[in-house]
Scaffold this motif. Structure first.
Motif, short mmCIF file in Angstrom:
data_model
loop_
_atom_site.label_atom_id
_atom_site.label_comp_id
_atom_site.label_asym_id
_atom_site.label_seq_id
_atom_site.Cartn_x
_atom_site.Cartn_y
_atom_site.Cartn_z
N HIS A 38 -7.72 -2.02 -1.09
CA HIS A 38 -6.66 -2.07 -2.10
C HIS A 38 -5.90 -3.40 -1.98
O HIS A 38 -5.63 -4.07 -2.99
CB HIS A 38 -5.71 -0.88 -1.90
CG HIS A 38 -4.47 -0.93 -2.74
ND1 HIS A 38 -4.34 -0.26 -3.94
CD2 HIS A 38 -3.30 -1.57 -2.55
CE1 HIS A 38 -3.15 -0.51 -4.45
NE2 HIS A 38 -2.48 -1.30 -3.62
N GLU A 39 -5.59 -3.79 -0.77
CA GLU A 39 -4.87 -5.06 -0.57
C GLU A 39 -5.74 -6.25 -0.97
O GLU A 39 -5.26 -7.20 -1.58
CB GLU A 39 -4.41 -5.19 0.89
CG GLU A 39 -3.47 -4.09 1.36
CD GLU A 39 -2.27 -3.86 0.45
OE1 GLU A 39 -1.79 -4.83 -0.16
OE2 GLU A 39 -1.84 -2.71 0.32
N GLU B 226 -6.56 9.51 0.82
CA GLU B 226 -5.35 8.94 1.43
C GLU B 226 -4.22 8.92 0.40
O GLU B 226 -3.06 9.19 0.73
CB GLU B 226 -5.65 7.52 1.92
CG GLU B 226 -4.60 6.93 2.84
CD GLU B 226 -3.50 6.23 2.09
OE1 GLU B 226 -2.46 5.96 2.71
OE2 GLU B 226 -3.65 5.94 0.89
N LEU B 227 -4.56 8.63 -0.85
CA LEU B 227 -3.55 8.57 -1.91
C LEU B 227 -2.92 9.93 -2.13
O LEU B 227 -1.70 10.06 -2.23
CB LEU B 227 -4.20 8.12 -3.23
CG LEU B 227 -4.64 6.68 -3.35
CD1 LEU B 227 -5.33 6.48 -4.69
CD2 LEU B 227 -3.45 5.77 -3.23
N MET C 184 1.31 2.42 9.93
CA MET C 184 0.33 2.63 8.86
C MET C 184 -1.03 2.93 9.48
O MET C 184 -1.77 3.81 9.02
CB MET C 184 0.24 1.36 7.99
CG MET C 184 -0.63 1.53 6.76
SD MET C 184 0.18 2.57 5.54
CE MET C 184 -1.22 3.03 4.53
N VAL D 240 -7.50 1.54 1.92
CA VAL D 240 -6.19 0.86 1.90
C VAL D 240 -6.39 -0.66 2.05
O VAL D 240 -5.78 -1.46 1.35
CB VAL D 240 -5.25 1.41 3.00
CG1 VAL D 240 -3.92 0.66 2.97
CG2 VAL D 240 -5.01 2.90 2.80
N ASP E 125 -6.41 -0.48 -7.04
CA ASP E 125 -7.17 0.73 -6.67
C ASP E 125 -8.59 0.67 -7.24
O ASP E 125 -9.56 1.04 -6.56
CB ASP E 125 -6.48 1.99 -7.22
CG ASP E 125 -5.26 2.40 -6.41
OD1 ASP E 125 -5.11 1.92 -5.28
OD2 ASP E 125 -4.46 3.20 -6.94
N ALA F 32 0.86 -1.18 0.00
CA ALA F 32 0.00 0.00 0.00
C ALA F 32 0.89 1.23 0.00
O ALA F 32 2.09 1.14 0.24
CB ALA F 32 -0.89 -0.01 1.24
N VAL G 205 -3.54 6.59 8.92
CA VAL G 205 -4.81 6.81 8.23
C VAL G 205 -5.66 7.72 9.11
O VAL G 205 -5.64 7.60 10.33
CB VAL G 205 -5.55 5.49 7.90
CG1 VAL G 205 -4.82 4.70 6.85
CG2 VAL G 205 -5.77 4.65 9.14
N GLU H 192 -10.49 6.11 4.86
CA GLU H 192 -9.12 5.90 4.35
C GLU H 192 -8.64 4.49 4.68
O GLU H 192 -8.03 3.81 3.85
CB GLU H 192 -8.16 6.92 4.96
CG GLU H 192 -8.34 8.33 4.42
CD GLU H 192 -7.23 9.27 4.83
OE1 GLU H 192 -7.30 10.44 4.41
OE2 GLU H 192 -6.29 8.87 5.55
N THR I 248 -0.81 11.04 1.10
CA THR I 248 0.44 10.35 1.42
C THR I 248 1.40 10.32 0.24
O THR I 248 2.54 9.92 0.40
CB THR I 248 0.18 8.89 1.85
OG1 THR I 248 -0.41 8.18 0.76
CG2 THR I 248 -0.75 8.84 3.05
#
Ligand SMILES: [Zn+2]
Length: 244
Positions: free
Chosen positions: A120-121, A199-200, A104, A117, A179, A24, A108, A113, A203
Motif C-alpha cells: 500500500h505504501e 488487515e483492513l 504496527m 500494508v 490499495d 497506512a 500485523v 498482511e 483494524t
C-alpha cells in the motif's frame, strides 16, 4: 469574512488527518502482540520479497524518471509509545522510504498482511501521491490566502488553512488507489492478497476520528473487486493490467 470562513473551514479539517499525507491504516483496538524479534524477522523476510516486485511495477509506470524514483528503502522505527503506523516519505537521498514503527509491526498477524500494508505504501509512490498532495497544498494555500486577504482577513492564517485543506483534497481517493496497486503487488509477490486485505477489515482502516482513510468497508470492497479482476484474468491465462 474571516469570522465566518475560518471556523467553517476548520470544521472541514476534522474529517482528515494532516500529519502524514500517506499513512497506512491504524488499528481499531489493541491486538495481541507478536514477539518483537519475530516481527523484525518477518519485516526483513517480507521486505525482501515485496521490494523487487514493487520496484518493477513502479518502474513500469515511471520510465521517464530516474531509477531512484522506484528504488524503495525501508526503515523501522522502534518507539513503544508511538501509535501503530506505517507511511511513505522521500528519504534524504531522494529515494522513496517506507517506514514502519514497532507497534504496527507487532499488530500485523501474518506475512500476507504485512506484505499488503507495505505494498500500500509503495502504491502511494507509484501513483505519485506525495507530489500531488504537495501541489494540492500549494494551490489550496494560494487560493484560500487570496480569498481571506481579499475579505480583509489574516492572509497568513488563510494560507495555512488552505495548505492543510489542499493536502486533504484527494486523500481518500489516494488511499483507494494505493490499495488497488497494493493488491497487484501483493499478489505478484506471491502472497495471499485476500488474507492481506483482511488487515483492513480487522483494524478498521478509518476508525480514527482524524483519519485520512475511507471507511474500511469501502476499502475492503475496492480491494476485493481488484482481486476478482486479477483472478478472472488468471483464469483466462492473462495478467490483469494495473489500473487505478
Ligand atoms: Zn495510505
Amino acid at each position: 469574512m474571516r469570522n465566518i470562513l475560518l471556523p467553517a473551514l476548520s470544521a472541514l479539517l476534522l474529517t482528515g488527518c494532516i500529519d502524514q499525507p500517506a499513512t497506512a491504516p491504524r488499528p481499531a483496538a489493541p491486538v495481541a502482540s507478536a514477539d518483537m524479534g519475530q516481527a523484525s524477522a518477518r519485516y526483513a523476510r517480507v521486505t525482501a520479497r515485496v521490494e523487487p516486485v514493487a520496484e518493477q511495477i513502479c518502474r513500469s509506470f515511471h520510465q521517464d524518471k530516474p531509477a531512484s524514483f522506484c528504488d524503495f528503502q525501508f526503515a523501522l522505527r522502534e518507539d513503544p509509545n508511538e501509535p501503530a503506523n506505517a507511511f511513505q516519505s522521500i528519504g534524504r537521498d531522494g529515494r522513496p522510504l517506507i517506514t514502519f514503527n514497532s507497534n504496527m509491526l507487532k499488530q500485523v498477524q501474518n506475512d500476507d498482511e504485512l506484505a499488503f500494508v507495505m505494498a500500500h505504501e509503495a502504491g502511494h509512490q507509484t501513483a505519485t501521491h506525495l507530489i500531488k498532495s504537495r501541489n494540492n497544498q500549494i494551490l489550496g494555500g494560494a487560493v484560500l490566502g487570496l480569498l481571506v486577504g481579499l475579505g480583509g482577513g489574516d492572509t497568513r492564517a488563510g494560507v495555512n488553512l488552505g495548505t492543510r485543506i489542499g493536502g486533504l483534497a484527494y486523500s481518500k481517493k489516494y488511499e483507494l488507489q494505493a490499495d488497488t496497486i497494493a493488491v497487484h503487488i501483493t499478489d505478484r509477490a506471491g502472497y495471499d492478497a485476500e488474507r492481506g486485505v483482511k488487515e483492513l477489515a480487522r483494524t478498521g482502516g478509518s476508525n480514527s476520528f482524524l483519519s485520512t482513510h475511507p471507511a474500511s468497508a469501502e476499502r475492503v470492497a475496492n480491494a476485493q473487486a481488484v482481486l476478482a479482476d486479477i483472478r478472472r484474468a488468471k483464469s483466462q491465462g492473462r495478467r490483469a493490467p494495473i489500473v487505478w
